[in-house]
Design a protein around this motif. Structure first.
Motif, short mmCIF file in Angstrom:
data_model
loop_
_atom_site.label_atom_id
_atom_site.label_comp_id
_atom_site.label_asym_id
_atom_site.label_seq_id
_atom_site.Cartn_x
_atom_site.Cartn_y
_atom_site.Cartn_z
N ASP A 75 40.68 36.98 47.13
CA ASP A 75 40.17 37.29 45.79
C ASP A 75 38.88 36.51 45.62
O ASP A 75 38.90 35.29 45.48
N PRO A 76 37.75 37.20 45.63
CA PRO A 76 36.47 36.48 45.62
C PRO A 76 36.05 35.98 44.25
O PRO A 76 35.03 35.29 44.14
N SER A 270 33.21 44.69 46.99
CA SER A 270 34.47 43.98 47.07
C SER A 270 35.23 44.21 45.76
O SER A 270 34.77 44.95 44.89
N LEU A 271 36.40 43.63 45.66
CA LEU A 271 37.26 43.80 44.50
C LEU A 271 37.70 42.42 44.04
O LEU A 271 37.83 41.51 44.85
N GLN A 306 38.87 46.42 53.89
CA GLN A 306 37.62 45.69 54.16
C GLN A 306 37.08 45.04 52.89
O GLN A 306 36.56 43.93 52.93
N MET A 307 37.20 45.75 51.78
CA MET A 307 36.64 45.23 50.52
C MET A 307 37.22 43.87 50.15
O MET A 307 36.51 43.03 49.61
N VAL A 308 38.51 43.68 50.43
CA VAL A 308 39.16 42.42 50.02
C VAL A 308 39.37 41.48 51.19
O VAL A 308 40.11 40.50 51.07
N ALA A 312 34.61 40.54 51.16
CA ALA A 312 34.73 39.38 50.27
C ALA A 312 34.26 38.12 50.99
O ALA A 312 33.57 37.28 50.41
N ALA A 313 34.65 38.00 52.26
CA ALA A 313 34.24 36.82 53.04
C ALA A 313 32.72 36.78 53.19
O ALA A 313 32.11 35.71 53.12
#
Lengths: 586, 586
Positions: A75-76, A270-271, A306-308, A312-313
């Motif tokens: 969780d970014p 990202s999410l 990939q988004m999370v 995100a990374a």
């Protein structure tokens, strides 16, 4: 990241500690899903692919047959304190959902205890199997103009925090700070550049030329997109867009159309959960839920993953540590049977099994709390009259601004209403859904407090009070009458922090939040029950909002359009200045 | 990056300095190509899109009608000294080709002058419109075992260099260092982690479990892919793959099949030139040429542009500074009429026009050179007999290893040959294409030198010598006889560095390289002429290689399979140890 132990496994000098066999690897670098083993050395991934040679007599074999191997979710952008759970309790919930890393500012404890409070949270988290990346808030006081707080955070604090292992730049670097040319924030941005750390953004509704201006502060990401158009503009301008699906802000459905309809590439999408209550985490899930939501909106499951993970990374600049099942990274690995369904069957963090079947497999116990974090209130109880809105204007009718919450979007828009002045007091009017709302400084008993008007809660009686109230954590109270408000506020004071629903002299529901006045160590199940009771009590008072506290707590944030309320007064976001809610006599 | 000036333009508080109008923006974030203006404030991009409001009376309008606006190109891995040009001359060539940023280790001056030499190059570059990102070499001596050098680079140097503005981690962190557990390199990797700087890799032919081991050193990228399979394995393992199209290493055609045939996503694929001579840059181009090559291999033009802009910037972790025409970044912008054709019409660096129509539009003049950089040789002239290969073995025939250069791949493979021993000397044999090859320490006149055997040059007479010779920069000489070798070597000594072709006592061609013994300030046109003359002279001697010096100079690199030659002896890469080229009497 360097790991001699993992190097030795790859070079055949020692055997793997654990090996996942029989699973399908979701490779977020190549967007492939294929049969592959994963060899673990300590808390790292030593190798992927054909890892049979790393298996020795002592190697634990984890049979992943029929399962996908998915990177631990990130969780970014989340404010863990908004769940009202301590970080230990928060971890105990989100780990069961597959979240193994969060980027969190700890910006709710910051106004209470400053950088020491942030360090306290990080020290508590250090022993948890949840990885924390910490960008302290760009500045506390966070609001413009400033509220009255218990502590501040500025460049001198960032100089210290940027040396911490968990350092991840600064958070919530609002467009407003840049527009105002805040010299503290500008200095802290310079520190980020010097330390090669990200500047995390916050720029709701900023597009076009203003967005260009904002990008030139160096902000790397933004979690405040409200539409596909805004998302597209921000992606074009180079921002990582962290699309939000919070308890009360459902931005994903609109914003994701930048991908599903406009067809833009997802590498900088990202999410995030941003602000969520415990009930949402327990009942719907955390990033797993948001992945399912993205898939439901038409995103390919691997792209959603990939988004999370890797995206995100990348946004956080920690892709060397997390975000992929790949050597050199922490062994944060999920087992997921069906990618489209995305139910997390088992969660490994740093190579250790921490959850399976939605149940925690490790004991996470909150530490003993020091007295100084359990007694953070200094506020003399109030009388009902203290909360009235007073004016020099003559008796009669007055045109006033009542803040209004529109459906499904956490803003405070302007609603023009007519109110009555009697004896130097502007009266609220439940008949047209105008409540009193007050904010009271609670750290140093300065008596700083203010009252304004609010619509959307449709309270016919009683009051709701909370001392969890980003980003000042002062006491915020909405009520149909000042008697009920005083009851609710004074109970919050007695509890040294909490959320209370009152009617007249009666307490209808309450949730003590003794830790810094904003958090609790009660179990997640107890927290869900308390949230349910608070909501039910609010509904008893006529409130029509599904989740009234999640609307109420954000009232003091000046970075949200169009109005907010601080202990020091009513704030207009367009000018970032105090103003009167009274417009003119009518 | 923070820019108050650009912020002020975006907020309407001042007008743009320049505005590009009428062009089509190649947006590397969204992979879109669309009509958009670009507003410039100082050396930054203030805004993109509809920027008409930023135009004032003083604003310079740049008509980009009919043109694409493309980000300045980035070479994420190049050894500029290998062109034999000083950094000023190098910039004067590549800027005309659209390259506005390079990541370069300056690892060829490092063995001569250490970190002071690197700083000297950076100081010279500081005034150039070419942006330099500098990861000093992970370690000098770079070879395993070590050669004899003029200077070293280690952790104490990195501690200094990582504070420089140009700092970009460490370069050429070879798999061999990791395999050998080199404590200096491990310490320097730790410094990178502490400074949030990238560890740049070098791992030819490393795949599978060994690649997992290598990833666990923290290496972020690799420029040593030789096939699509190797590329796919490295991408799966999380490496940024910088596919190489060098003067002598044409890896692109094979490796790019990971994209064009296997269909992998390109976000972690970039392109680099690595080692190139000046003739290649002048005649074919630099990154523009490699983009055209990628397009010719079937890559979509926008994807190819992404590879040398945003993808390269991501690999270097400098995507906040370069790699996109987006606000917050340097105004490094190219005008390109046709994307598939990819001829660069004009080049703006930091908002200033630096080249158009392939011609430089700014004066770039090399500085005066200090004497200490022009006199870096200390090597007593040699006699022909000094270069013979001596042995204790009795006269007769001996089975020997001759290094062999395979076509189109810059390796030194094993070729088993039979040679004759006469009077304690092993004779070369031009009739079966076996030349002598020698390396001589040239910094402190230690007399350290060695001789071995080499095939592939088909020399029938004469000798080629060079003091540009990564990564030791000692004197390397190949010859059909030791008389010609002594002539060539002694001329290189007289020149204080250079490349020489000799036959008997005659010099057939020569190129002085007085700057650190490896570079020159002559014009690019003069350098091309000199390269042509050297090649022509080598061909006169029977050499069949198209570009013999580009094969010869890399002979001392021990990180290239399978053999190499240092001043201290013949090295086998499999064991990273000295060995004898003599196998057994026959």
């Amino acid at each position: 990241m360097y790991s001699q132990r993992a190097i030795d496994v790859g070079l055949g000098r020692r055997k793997a500690d654990k090996v996942f066999t029989g699973g399908k690897l979701v490779n977020v670098f190549t967007a492939e899903v294929y049969d592959a083993g994963v060899a673990i050395a300590g808390d790292r991934i030593a190798a992927i692919g054909d890892v049979g040679e790393t298996i020795g007599d002592e190697t634990e074999i984890i049979d992943a047959s029929g399962m996908h191997l998915v990177p631990g979710l990130i969780d970014p952008h989340v404010h863990t304190e908004v769940t009202k759970m301590s970080i230990t309790r928060f971890a105990s919930v989100v780990l069961t959902r597959g979240t193994t890393s969060v980027c969190t500012a700890f910006d709710q404890i910051a106004p209470v205890k400053g950088i020491d409070g942030i360090r306290y949270m990080l020290d508590e988290a250090a022993d948890l199997p949840l990885r924390i990346f910490n960008p302290p808030p760009s500045k506390i006081p966070y609001t413009i103009p400033e509220g009255t707080l218990g502590a501040s955070v500025g460049p001198d604090d960032h100089r210290i925090a940027m040396k911490w292992d968990e350092a991840n730049g600064i958070a919530e670097t609002t467009f407003d700070f840049i527009r105002a040319g805040d010299s503290d924030v500008i200095e802290s941005i310079g520190l980020c550049e010097a330390h090669k750390l990200p500047v995390h953004g916050h720029a709701p509704f900023v597009t076009g030329l203003a967005l260009g201006a904002y990008a030139n502060c160096g902000a790397r990401d933004d979690h405040e997109c409200f539409s596909a158009e805004e998302t597209i503009d921000k992606l074009r301008n180079g921002f990582f867009c962290l699309l939000r699906e919070a308890t009360m802000a459902f931005n994903l459905a609109d914003c994701i159309k930048a991908v599903t309809e406009a067809g833009l590439p997802t590498r900088r999408v990202s999410l995030c959960s941003d602000d969520t209550d415990t009930s949402t985490l327990v009942r719907l899930g955390h990033m797993d839920h948001i992945v399912r939501r993205a898939i439901a909106e038409g995103v390919d499951p691997v792209a959603a993953i990939q988004m999370v993970t890797i995206n995100a990374a990348d946004a956080l600049r920690v892709d060397d540590q997390v975000g992929a099942v790949a050597p050199g990274r922490y062994a944060d690995i999920l087992l997921v049977e069906d990618l489209a369904d995305f139910q997390v069957s088992a969660v490994y963090s740093g190579g250790e099994l921490v959850a399976s079947g939605g149940e925690l497999q490790v004991a996470l116990t909150p530490p003993e709390r020091p007295a100084e974090l359990l007694r953070t209130f200094s506020l003399t109880p109030v009388e009902p009259d203290d909360l009235l809105f007073r004016t020099d204007m003559p008796d009669g009718r007055v045109e006033a601004i009542s803040m209004f919450i529109p459906p499904e979007i956490p803003l405070r828009l302007r609603r023009d209403v007519e109110l009555t002045i009697e004896g130097g007091v502007v009266l609220n009017d439940p008949s047209i859904d105008v409540s009193y709302v007050s904010v009271l400084e609670r750290y140093n008993d300065t008596g700083s407090r203010s009252t304004a008007f609010m619509s959307g809660f449709s309270l016919t009686d009683g009051a709701l009070a909370t001392s969890l109230s980003p980003d000042d954590e002062n006491v915020v109270c909405i009520g149909a009458n000042t008697e009920s408000m005083a009851t609710a506020i004074n109970r919050v004071i007695e509890l040294n922090g909490g959320q209370v629903v009152a009617r007249g002299d009666d307490i209808l529901a309450e949730l003590p939040l003794p830790l810094a006045g904003i958090m609790s160590d009660i179990s997640p199940a107890e927290m869900v029950a308390a949230e349910d009771q608070l909501i039910a009590a609010a509904h008893e008072l006529g409130c029509g909002l599904a989740n009234p506290f999640m609307w109420l707590i954000f009232l003091p944030i000046t970075a949200i359009p169009q109005y907010s309320l601080l202990d020091r007064g009513f704030v207009e976001q367009a000018t970032l200045s105090f103003c009167s809610p009274l417009v003119r006599s009518v």
